[in-house]
Design a protein around this motif. Structure first.
Motif, PDB file in Angstrom:
ATOM      1  N   ILE A   1       0.844  -1.194   0.000  1.00  9.60           N
ATOM      2  CA  ILE A   1       0.000   0.000   0.000  1.00  9.60           C
ATOM      3  C   ILE A   1       0.882   1.248   0.000  1.00  9.60           C
ATOM      4  CG2 ILE A   1      -1.777   1.258   1.240  1.00  9.60           C
ATOM      5  CD1 ILE A   1      -2.927  -1.278   0.300  1.00  9.60           C
ATOM      6  N   CYS A   2       1.870   1.275   0.886  1.00  9.72           N
ATOM      7  CA  CYS A   2       2.784   2.416   0.922  1.00  9.72           C
ATOM      8  C   CYS A   2       4.108   1.981   0.324  1.00  9.72           C
ATOM      9  CB  CYS A   2       2.985   2.884   2.362  1.00  9.72           C
ATOM     10  SG  CYS A   2       4.234   4.176   2.497  1.00  9.72           S
ATOM     11  N   SER A   3       4.426   2.503  -0.845  1.00  7.99           N
ATOM     12  CA  SER A   3       5.669   2.047  -1.462  1.00  7.99           C
ATOM     13  C   SER A   3       6.866   2.746  -0.841  1.00  7.99           C
ATOM     14  CB  SER A   3       5.637   2.226  -2.980  1.00  7.99           C
ATOM     15  OG  SER A   3       5.255   3.537  -3.289  1.00  7.99           O
ATOM     16  N   CYS A   4       6.688   3.969  -0.353  1.00  8.34           N
ATOM     17  CA  CYS A   4       7.833   4.647   0.253  1.00  8.34           C
ATOM     18  C   CYS A   4       8.378   3.845   1.425  1.00  8.34           C
ATOM     19  CB  CYS A   4       7.440   6.036   0.740  1.00  8.34           C
ATOM     20  SG  CYS A   4       7.132   7.158  -0.613  1.00  8.34           S
ATOM     21  N   TYR A   5       7.493   3.286   2.227  1.00  6.12           N
ATOM     22  CA  TYR A   5       7.963   2.566   3.410  1.00  6.12           C
ATOM     23  C   TYR A   5       7.669   1.081   3.324  1.00  6.12           C
ATOM     24  CZ  TYR A   5       9.463   6.848   5.442  1.00  6.12           C
ATOM     25  OH  TYR A   5      10.153   8.011   5.671  1.00  6.12           O
TER      26      TYR A   5
ATOM     27  N   ALA B   1       3.609   4.416   7.274  1.00  2.03           N
ATOM     28  CA  ALA B   1       2.861   4.583   6.034  1.00  2.03           C
ATOM     29  C   ALA B   1       2.332   6.012   5.955  1.00  2.03           C
ATOM     30  CB  ALA B   1       1.689   3.607   5.987  1.00  2.03           C
ATOM     31  N   THR B   2       2.312   6.551   4.773  1.00  5.09           N
ATOM     32  CA  THR B   2       1.844   7.911   4.431  1.00  5.09           C
ATOM     33  C   THR B   2       2.824   9.025   4.789  1.00  5.09           C
ATOM     34  OG1 THR B   2       0.700   8.618   6.463  1.00  5.09           O
ATOM     35  CG2 THR B   2      -0.559   7.229   4.945  1.00  5.09           C
ATOM     36  N   THR B   3       3.936   8.687   5.465  1.00  5.85           N
ATOM     37  CA  THR B   3       4.808   9.775   5.890  1.00  5.85           C
ATOM     38  C   THR B   3       5.885  10.100   4.848  1.00  5.85           C
ATOM     39  OG1 THR B   3       6.254   8.280   7.080  1.00  5.85           O
ATOM     40  CG2 THR B   3       4.480   9.274   8.334  1.00  5.85           C
ATOM     41  N   GLY B   4       5.900   9.353   3.732  1.00  4.25           N
ATOM     42  CA  GLY B   4       6.869   9.675   2.679  1.00  4.25           C
ATOM     43  C   GLY B   4       6.247  10.666   1.718  1.00  4.25           C
ATOM     44  N   CYS B   5       5.928  10.184   0.513  1.00  2.00           N
ATOM     45  CA  CYS B   5       5.380  11.101  -0.479  1.00  2.00           C
ATOM     46  C   CYS B   5       3.908  11.412  -0.197  1.00  2.00           C
ATOM     47  CB  CYS B   5       5.495  10.497  -1.865  1.00  2.00           C
ATOM     48  SG  CYS B   5       4.451   9.053  -2.080  1.00  2.00           S
ATOM     49  N   GLY B   6       3.278  10.612   0.647  1.00  2.70           N
ATOM     50  CA  GLY B   6       1.881  10.859   1.002  1.00  2.70           C
ATOM     51  C   GLY B   6       0.891  10.315  -0.007  1.00  2.70           C
ATOM     52  N   GLY B   7       1.394   9.712  -1.080  1.00  5.35           N
ATOM     53  CA  GLY B   7       0.530   9.249  -2.153  1.00  5.35           C
ATOM     54  C   GLY B   7      -0.440   8.156  -1.730  1.00  5.35           C
ATOM     55  N   CYS B   8      -0.137   7.492  -0.630  1.00  2.00           N
ATOM     56  CA  CYS B   8      -0.948   6.339  -0.229  1.00  2.00           C
ATOM     57  C   CYS B   8      -1.995   6.690   0.823  1.00  2.00           C
ATOM     58  CB  CYS B   8      -0.030   5.254   0.306  1.00  2.00           C
ATOM     59  SG  CYS B   8       0.944   5.812   1.709  1.00  2.00           S
ATOM     60  N   THR B   9      -2.067   7.970   1.182  1.00  2.00           N
ATOM     61  CA  THR B   9      -2.908   8.348   2.324  1.00  2.00           C
ATOM     62  C   THR B   9      -4.359   7.874   2.200  1.00  2.00           C
ATOM     63  OG1 THR B   9      -1.553  10.313   2.480  1.00  2.00           O
ATOM     64  CG2 THR B   9      -3.518  10.259   3.833  1.00  2.00           C
TER      65      THR B   9
HETATM   66  S1  FES Z   1       3.609   5.673  -0.792  1.00  2.00           S
HETATM   67 FE1  FES Z   1       3.214   5.892   1.328  1.00  2.00          FE
HETATM   68  S2  FES Z   1       4.200   7.721   1.736  1.00  2.00           S
HETATM   69 FE2  FES Z   1       4.810   7.411  -0.318  1.00  2.00          FE
END
Ligand code: FES
Ligand code: SRM
Ligand SMILES: Cc1cc2nc3c(=O)[nH]c(=O)nc-3n(C[C@H](O)[C@H](O)[C@H](O)COP(=O)(O)OP(=O)(O)OC[C@H]3O[C@@H](n4cnc5c(N)ncnc54)[C@H](O)[C@@H]3O)c2cc1C
Ligand code: SF4
Lengths: 842, 119
Positions: free
Chosen positions: A424-428, A455-463
């Motif tokens: 779901i969150c690719s950043c993390y 989750a959500t604390t990187g690019c935020g795209g998954c919020t």
């Molecule tokens: S995909 Fe979750 S913060 Fe970037």
């Protein structure tokens, strides 16, 4: 010394540090003596969020290193020291500061550097790159003395940098060599829409410009000459023309590199020397450099697993991305250019709303291959999951991007459809399964889930997706099912609000009769009382409402520990004439009230017995004061700094703005109290970024910050919009406040409301700026009604004898409460403590 | 008007007119130097009276609390630390060890009459 194996890590950037954390998590650390070289003067920090440094995040906020991490895990770190060479024969790493550290295993995590095209003049003063905190510090410094800035390169990073220059108050240009912005990710059609969006931000876009030289300017420091004979003058130049892997140290020791650079690695992330690994942006896998953090994190995990004898390999990574720019939704997924053979493309363009959406599907229309979203990237998460998990498409794939006009909500597949392994969150690298587990383990709010999974604390795209998973899980666990306000009303506050609005309900009894049961209680009465006040703004002590009010609202004053009350007159913006100051002093002196300057730039008078309140207020009102609503879940104060009127740095008149805002919103009843502040420049003496609504003057208007909080759980406000004129500022605040009033839970400050708002600040912008709910007009009208119906409750109260009488201590006597005892302290009175009361009584 | 007629024989005190009390809210009264809190419950057309003293905050404030029901119990919430007290029994809902005095009342020809606590 020890017979532990020696592990050296070069580079303590995002990926290098992730690797160390993975080693700690794998408990592989006890087998190794670990040393790491950190070239920068600060330990690993969140480069992805680098731009937020400009909007107020501190170095500490950005840090990725928990305090004590290195000490606790016995890792030696050489800060500010660059590994200068590797002696593969002797298996040693040498450093600039003269360290010579032996290794059994070596990990290169040296990242990349921004490519600066060899344009003559590129080394001139005020030419920067955008990669490190130090870069940003330099840019900020230069920005303070400059008027114009240019970013060379219109890719993801270039646009982010341009926005940052704009926020620093510079007139900003983006210069791009290709015919469109973000040439790598998007196609021409999308490029046009994006260009408009960027220009709407106030950034000028110049495509197909080939810079030939940078020379002395006439108006500005530099002049950039383009191949087509045109030029731009500018004071600051940022290069953002792509990245190059930092492979020099690997090259020098003879490791195999790619033709265009990058340390070649295999699926185990091993270089051509099996004892040396490379991870992150310096590594070249299958001919590709991954310029995103998520693939680097995967590589870090692979190597940590190798070193603790766990099988794991790197198999490539998804390069879908979302631009982190406020007000500009841009996302690209997978095969955005439809290069897959026989792929089919669907496009949706809405010129008037500046929305462009495209999906690329397989020949049989069963699978999603790629997508481009501009102007509306709400479906990014859903589409990405469809692609990554190869989920079968609906019969008409274009339904995925066509707007849903019948109000049936988003098309996307539900999160239900995703397997537990779906990332779901690719950043993390957080999977759906991990989120579900965290919810089961007690992380039942967005904020908690964020904290424990990142989750959500990187690019935020998954919020948005994370929010959906959370809700689904809560539903399943039967946890949040009960969102009832209390036993008397089986509704949420939001439901009650809508019922009251839609059915024009004017009293609590009517509400109880139609939608509730029992007698009501101290939860639902004040909540409904507050909604009634937000909607209709009746006088709160009107008969049907009076019993609903908490004691503070009922007596229009704050109750104190001994049953007396405090009195806080409104002092808009903290500005007060000497006459008024004296008037307050006189009232306080006459009634022997303890007097204190509050944290909200006004004066609080304590120790008033209930029956004294009308008299005290009559005197204050005669002196020109109004109620300060210190007792209400309502607008409290609008703090100001002295601003451009006096301050040598002020760029706008913060005091006038604060006074006007306070006068506009005073009396607005809300789910919780609301605080504002206005600062006259970025020095921020009014601490606006800790308020529900913060306003900071810039050279070009006002920056608006929302949802900050001091108090128990401080939260930095989000930068919501920049360079607004005063009218737009007010418009946005109107909409924001009414949206909050409408949708927040009872006693939920704007900060917690925001943390639980699905889609976060981006969603809020959609609603407030882009009017995605089509409610902006309504919000403004509703606010105007509240503003028009304003009354000073204390004025209404003291003018009515009946009402003043209801403040009497006893219904059947003119005596006061003899059990309230005061004692003197530092020249004023304060409540007596228990011993003092006993002493007095004896 | 606030006539305080003491009927010595029955130990009853005429406190005030019913209309002096705000319905579904509290009012404080002084009866033989004791502070009591009166609540007129409109649905029941009944006045309930308890001590005005909140043992938790040690202040005379219960008449300023919000009234309502918890399950079957009619209660008032202290305005200071929010504990609930049963208006009929005086029992504190949150702490079984704490209870406060209650006073029988009646409404006689539009007047609120409280049984004299000192009688
Ligand atoms: S995909 Fe979750 S913060 Fe970037
Ligand atoms: C008087 C004052 C302290 C002072 O001596 O300076 C004060 C006093 C109280 N604060 Fe405060 N706060 C005061 C400024 C603040 C500030 C500073 C500010 O506004 O800049 C904060 C932090 C900023 C913020 O709110 O984000 C603050 C955060 C709180 C909180 C925690 C809120 C939170 O979201 O965490 C509470 C508790 C609550 O509201 O639930 C609180 C609650 C209270 C109450 C109402 C507690 C209570 O229920 O009795 C205090 C009684 C006020 C009274 O009797 O007048 N007070 N309080 C300040 C009045 C300011 C004014 O002029 O209106
Ligand atoms: C402004 C900005 C925005 C970004 N936004 C996103 C985004 O939204 N999403 C996304 O996925 N990615 C984004 N990125 C990219 C992301 O930051 C990188 O992918 C990530 O930082 C790569 O991590 P790394 O450890 O490989 O490199 P780095 O984080 O650069 O770390 C390498 C470190 O090694 C140090 N080093 C190099 N050589 C030596 C040496 N010889 N000795 C000692 N130390 C050395 C360097 O000084 C550096 O500190 C963004 C980058 C920037 C600059
Ligand atoms: S900090 Fe606590 S004690 Fe001080 S005023 Fe605020 S609420 Fe009261």
């Amino acid at each position: 010394m020890s017979d532990k194996k020696k592990l050296v890590v070069i580079g303590n950037g995002m990926v290098g540090h992730k690797f160390l954390q993975s080693m700690v998590n794998n408990e592989a650390l006890q087998d190794y003596e670990v040393t790491t070289f950190c070239e920068e003067t600060r330990l690993a920090y969140d480069r992805v969020q680098l731009s937020s440094y400009f909007s107020g995040q501190s170095e500490e906020d950005l840090s990725l290193v928990e305090p004590g991490f290195f000490e606790k895990n016995n890792i030696t770190v050489h800060v500010g020291d660059r590994a200068s060479s590797i002696d593969r024969e002797a298996k040693k790493v040498l450093s600039n500061n003269g360290q010579s550290i032996p290794y059994d295993k070596l990990v290169l995590a040296t990242g990349s550097f921004p490519f600066v095209p060899p344009i003559p003049g590129h080394e001139r003063e005020n030419c920067f790159v955008y990669r490190t905190i130090d870069d940003l510090i330099d840019i900020k410094k230069a920005g303070e003395k400059s008027k114009v800035g240019v970013v060379i390169g219109g890719g993801l990073l270039g646009l982010e940098a341009a926005k940052a220059l704009k926020d620093l108050g510079l007139k900003t240009h983006v210069v791009e060599f290709a015919p469109r912005l973000m040439a790598v990710q998007i196609d021409d059609g999308a490029g046009e829409v994006l260009r408009k969006k960027i220009e709407d931000l106030g950034v000028s876009v110049h495509t197909q410009k080939n810079t030939q030289a940078i020379v002395d300017g006439e108006q500005c420091l530099h002049r950039m000459n383009f191949a087509d004979g045109t030029f731009i003058e500018t004071d600051v130049i940022l290069f953002s023309a792509g990245i190059r892997p930092r492979d020099d140290i690997a090259r020098d020791c003879g490791l195999t590199l790619g033709e265009r650079g990058g340390v070649v690695i295999n699926d185990h992330c091993q270089t051509s020397d099996e004892d040396i690994y490379a991870i992150g942006e310096c590594a070249l896998w299958d001919g590709k450099i991954f310029g995103l953090v998520a693939p680097g994190y995967q590589m870090a995990q692979v190597v940590a697993d190798q070193l603790s004898a766990k099988e794991n390999s790197f198999t490539g990574a998804d390069m879908s991305t979302k631009l982190k720019l406020m007000g500009v939704d841009v996302a690209s997924i997978g095969d955005a250019h439809a290069v897959t053979e026989n792929s089919k493309v669907y496009t949706y363009v809405n010129g008037s709303d500046e929305v462009y959406k495209k999906i690329v599907v397989s020949e049989d229309k069963k699978h999603l291959l790629g997508a481009v979203l501009i102007g509306d990237a709400v479906d990014y998460g859903n589409l990405l999951q469809m692609k990554l998990n190869d989920i079968a498409l609906p019969e008409h794939p274009d339904s995925l991007i066509l707007p849903q006009r019948d109000g049936s909500g988003s098309t996307g597949l539900g999160v239900e459809a995703l397997p537990d392994t779906a990332q779901i969150c690719s950043c993390y690298d957080v999977s759906k399964g991990a989120l579900c587990q965290a919810v089961a383990d007690g992380a039942t709010t967005m904020a908690a889930l964020k904290e424990c999974t990142s989750a959500t604390t990187g690019c935020g795209g998954c919020t948005a997706l994370v929010g959906q998973v959370l809700n689904k899980e809560l539903e399943k666990l039967g946890m949040d099912v009960n969102t009832d306000l209390c036993e008397h009303f089986a509704y949420t506050r939001q439901d009650l609000y809508n019922l009251i609005r839609v059915n024009e309900i004017k009293t609590f009894d009517e509400m109880l009769e139609k939608y509730g049961k029992g007698y009501g209680c101290d939860l639902c009465k004040p909540a409904i009382g507050s909604i009634l006040a937000s909607c209709w703004n009746d006088y709160v002590l009107e008969k049907p409402h009076v019993g609903l009010q908490d004691t503070n609202d009922r007596f229009l004053a704050n109750i104190q520990k001994n049953g007396t009350y405090s009195v806080v007159p409104r002092i808009p913006g903290g500005e007060i004439t000497p006459e008024k100051l004296i008037a307050i002093g006189e009232v306080a002196k006459k009634h022997q009230l303890y007097t204190k300057i509050t944290g909200g730039q006004r004066v609080d008078l304590f120790g008033a017995k209930k029956e004294m309140l009308p008299v005290i207020w009559k005197e204050l009102i005669d002196a020109g004061f109004e109620t300060g609503h210190a007792y209400g879940k309502a607008l409290r104060t609008v703090k100001s700094c002295v601003g451009s009127t006096w301050c040598r740095y002020g760029v706008d008149d913060s005091v006038t703005a604060a006074i006007n805002l306070e006068n506009r919103y005073k009396g607005l009843r809300a789910p919780h109290k609301i605080k504002f502040a206005v600062s006259g420049c970025t020095r921020e003496c009014a601490e606006a970024q800790s308020k529900d609504v913060g306003v900071i003057a810039t050279e070009n208007g006002w920056n608006l910050y929302l949802c900050g909080n001091g108090g128990m759980k401080p939260r930095h406000a989000d930068l919501f919009a920049t360079d607004l004129d005063y009218e737009t500022l007010v418009k946005y605040i109107d909409r924001f406040l009414m949206f909050y009033v409408k949708t927040a839970d009872r006693l939920q400050r704007t900060s917690t409301w925001m943390m639980n708002l699905e889609g976060g600040v981006d969603y809020l912008r959609d609603v407030v700026i882009d009017d995605s709910l089509g409610l902006a007009d309504t919000f403004e009208k509703e606010m105007q009604t509240v503003v028009d119906n304003y009354q000073c409750e204390w004025k209404t109260t003291v003018e009515n004898e009946e009402r003043s009488k209801s403040f009497k201590a006893f219904v059947n006597s003119d005596k006061g409460d003899s059990q309230i005892v005061f004692v003197p302290e530092r020249g004023q009175l304060r409540p007596a403590n228990k011993e003092e009361i006993l002493a007095k009584l004896n | 008007m606030k006539t305080q007629m003491v009927n010595e024989l029955s130990g009853e005190v005429d406190v005030c007119a019913l209309t002096d009390i705000i319905e579904d809210a509290g009012t404080a009264a002084l009866v033989n130097d004791m502070q009591i809190a009166l609540f007129y419950i409109k649905k029941l057309d009944q006045v309930l009276a308890i001590s005005n003293y909140d043992p938790f905050s040690e202040a005379n404030v219960l008449s300023r609390g919000i009234i309502g029901s918890l399950g079957e119990q009619l209660v008032v919430a202290s305005p200071i630390y929010k504990q609930h007290f049963n208006l009929v029994t005086g029992q504190c809902v949150e702490d079984e060890k704490v209870s406060i005095a209650v006073y029988p009342t009646k409404i006689v020809q539009g007047r609120v009459v409280v049984m004299d606590p000192c009688a």
